[in-house]
Scaffold this motif. Structure first.
Motif, mmCIF file in Angstrom:
data_model
loop_
_atom_site.group_PDB
_atom_site.id
_atom_site.type_symbol
_atom_site.label_atom_id
_atom_site.label_comp_id
_atom_site.label_asym_id
_atom_site.label_seq_id
_atom_site.Cartn_x
_atom_site.Cartn_y
_atom_site.Cartn_z
ATOM 1 N N THR A 1 0.787 -1.729 0.930
ATOM 2 C CA THR A 1 0.276 0.111 0.381
ATOM 3 C C THR A 1 0.712 1.468 -0.164
ATOM 4 O O THR A 1 0.309 2.322 -0.323
ATOM 5 N N LEU A 2 1.943 0.950 0.490
ATOM 6 C CA LEU A 2 3.145 2.256 -0.171
ATOM 7 C C LEU A 2 3.722 2.802 -0.838
ATOM 8 O O LEU A 2 4.668 3.237 -1.334
ATOM 9 N N GLY A 3 3.094 2.790 -2.535
ATOM 10 C CA GLY A 3 3.228 2.295 -3.374
ATOM 11 C C GLY A 3 4.738 1.349 -3.878
ATOM 12 O O GLY A 3 5.232 2.144 -5.167
ATOM 13 N N GLU A 4 4.848 0.406 -2.785
ATOM 14 C CA GLU A 4 6.221 -0.367 -3.895
ATOM 15 C C GLU A 4 5.484 -1.022 -4.636
ATOM 16 O O GLU A 4 4.509 -1.680 -4.837
ATOM 17 N N VAL A 5 6.003 -0.985 -6.041
ATOM 18 C CA VAL A 5 6.004 -2.074 -6.914
ATOM 19 C C VAL A 5 6.375 -3.243 -6.982
ATOM 20 O O VAL A 5 6.976 -3.365 -6.411
ATOM 21 N N ASP A 6 5.301 -4.568 -7.438
ATOM 22 C CA ASP A 6 5.936 -5.594 -7.210
ATOM 23 C C ASP A 6 6.587 -6.517 -8.664
ATOM 24 O O ASP A 6 6.540 -6.354 -9.277
ATOM 25 N N GLN A 7 8.535 -6.421 -8.175
ATOM 26 C CA GLN A 7 9.165 -6.663 -9.370
ATOM 27 C C GLN A 7 9.390 -8.071 -9.492
ATOM 28 O O GLN A 7 10.653 -8.251 -9.171
ATOM 29 N N THR A 8 8.637 -9.210 -8.679
ATOM 30 C CA THR A 8 8.796 -10.080 -8.723
ATOM 31 C C THR A 8 8.588 -11.423 -9.866
ATOM 32 O O THR A 8 8.372 -10.639 -10.831
ATOM 33 N N PHE A 9 9.438 -12.132 -10.195
ATOM 34 C CA PHE A 9 8.926 -12.864 -11.806
ATOM 35 C C PHE A 9 8.171 -13.798 -11.377
ATOM 36 O O PHE A 9 8.789 -15.318 -11.597
ATOM 37 N N ALA A 10 7.245 -14.017 -11.392
ATOM 38 C CA ALA A 10 5.640 -15.039 -10.592
ATOM 39 C C ALA A 10 5.851 -15.712 -12.045
ATOM 40 O O ALA A 10 6.094 -15.113 -13.008
ATOM 41 N N ARG A 11 5.049 -16.753 -12.414
ATOM 42 C CA ARG A 11 5.017 -18.234 -12.580
ATOM 43 C C ARG A 11 3.439 -17.115 -13.469
ATOM 44 O O ARG A 11 3.739 -17.241 -14.454
ATOM 45 N N ARG A 12 2.869 -16.284 -13.162
ATOM 46 C CA ARG A 12 1.783 -15.735 -13.935
ATOM 47 C C ARG A 12 2.789 -15.014 -15.251
ATOM 48 O O ARG A 12 1.945 -14.364 -16.248
ATOM 49 N N TYR A 13 3.403 -14.224 -14.715
ATOM 50 C CA TYR A 13 4.716 -13.187 -16.131
ATOM 51 C C TYR A 13 5.374 -14.492 -16.990
ATOM 52 O O TYR A 13 6.295 -14.159 -17.716
ATOM 53 N N ARG A 14 5.335 -15.473 -16.948
ATOM 54 C CA ARG A 14 6.223 -16.486 -17.747
ATOM 55 C C ARG A 14 5.074 -17.440 -18.874
ATOM 56 O O ARG A 14 4.314 -18.186 -18.339
ATOM 57 N N LEU A 15 5.687 -17.716 -19.805
ATOM 58 C CA LEU A 15 5.509 -18.278 -21.022
ATOM 59 C C LEU A 15 6.414 -19.585 -19.975
ATOM 60 O O LEU A 15 7.094 -19.965 -19.894
ATOM 61 N N THR A 16 5.211 -20.067 -20.120
ATOM 62 C CA THR A 16 5.826 -22.146 -19.698
ATOM 63 C C THR A 16 5.470 -23.310 -20.190
ATOM 64 O O THR A 16 5.848 -24.706 -20.404
ATOM 65 N N LYS A 17 4.262 -23.217 -21.204
ATOM 66 C CA LYS A 17 3.470 -23.916 -21.901
ATOM 67 C C LYS A 17 5.031 -24.115 -23.025
ATOM 68 O O LYS A 17 4.289 -23.163 -23.768
ATOM 69 N N THR A 18 4.458 -24.988 -23.749
ATOM 70 C CA THR A 18 4.373 -25.549 -24.798
ATOM 71 C C THR A 18 3.803 -24.679 -26.065
ATOM 72 O O THR A 18 4.405 -24.321 -26.671
ATOM 73 N N ASP A 19 2.436 -25.157 -25.838
ATOM 74 C CA ASP A 19 1.422 -24.237 -26.447
ATOM 75 C C ASP A 19 1.930 -22.987 -26.882
ATOM 76 O O ASP A 19 1.950 -22.374 -27.872
ATOM 77 N N GLU A 20 2.219 -22.623 -25.715
ATOM 78 C CA GLU A 20 2.378 -20.677 -25.532
ATOM 79 C C GLU A 20 3.415 -20.320 -26.009
ATOM 80 O O GLU A 20 3.124 -19.276 -27.150
ATOM 81 N N PHE A 21 4.537 -21.308 -26.241
ATOM 82 C CA PHE A 21 6.120 -20.783 -26.755
ATOM 83 C C PHE A 21 5.390 -21.103 -28.274
ATOM 84 O O PHE A 21 5.644 -20.159 -29.436
ATOM 85 N N SER A 22 4.475 -21.828 -29.367
ATOM 86 C CA SER A 22 4.162 -22.229 -30.446
ATOM 87 C C SER A 22 3.437 -21.087 -31.080
ATOM 88 O O SER A 22 3.697 -20.427 -32.146
#
Length: 147
Positions: free
Chosen positions: A22-43
């Motif tokens: 709440t203090l304006g800190e930005v989430d700078q993680t590389f969480a799973r939702r920010y990754r392409l993980t499946k072969t179909d997504e890459f394809s």
């Protein structure tokens, strides 16, 4: 002192780290939702056939479907170009770090970064600056006009 240390370790292990967003800190993680993980997504991104080429890197991109407003990243480094796993992992680490830092400002794209040429010598600063330049060349998405 030992009790405080145990409590600190327990909080970290339980993933309940006291972090105030709440203090304006930005989430700078590389969480799973920010990754392409499946072969179909890459394809699907490779099949979209849109790419921007730099000297060392190639950035493939595809707009995300409606309702998804975050960019995702996949990294491909061929063993043919960099034989040593240490070097391949360094390229991936540099690209992911730059993505993580700029993710909030990026449009909703699925992105794949591919090493296009063998970097000699392997310079992290050069890779980082080229990746940032490629991100700057991404076309900005226009919002859909409601009729």
């Amino acid at each position: 002192m030992a009790v405080q240390l145990l409590l600190l370790v327990a909080l970290k292990v339980a993933h309940v780290w006291p972090f105030n967003r709440t203090l304006g800190e930005v989430d700078q993680t590389f969480a799973r939702r920010y990754r392409l993980t499946k072969t179909d997504e890459f394809s699907s991104v490779f099949g979209f056939r849109k790419a921007i080429r730099g000297k060392l890197l190639m950035l493939h991109y595809q707009p995300r479907p409606a309702g998804n407003d975050e960019a995702r990243l996949g990294v491909v480094v061929a063993k043919k170009l960099l034989k040593r796993a240490v070097d391949r992992n360094r390229v991936k680490r540099v690209v992911r770090d730059q993505f993580r830092r700029r993710r909030a400002a990026l449009p909703a794209y699925d992105l794949i970064v591919r090493l296009a040429a063998k970097p000699l010598p392997l310079d992290a600063g050069m890779l980082a600056s080229e990746f940032v330049a490629l991100l700057g060349k991404l076309p900005r998405l226009r919002p859909k006009q409601e009729e």
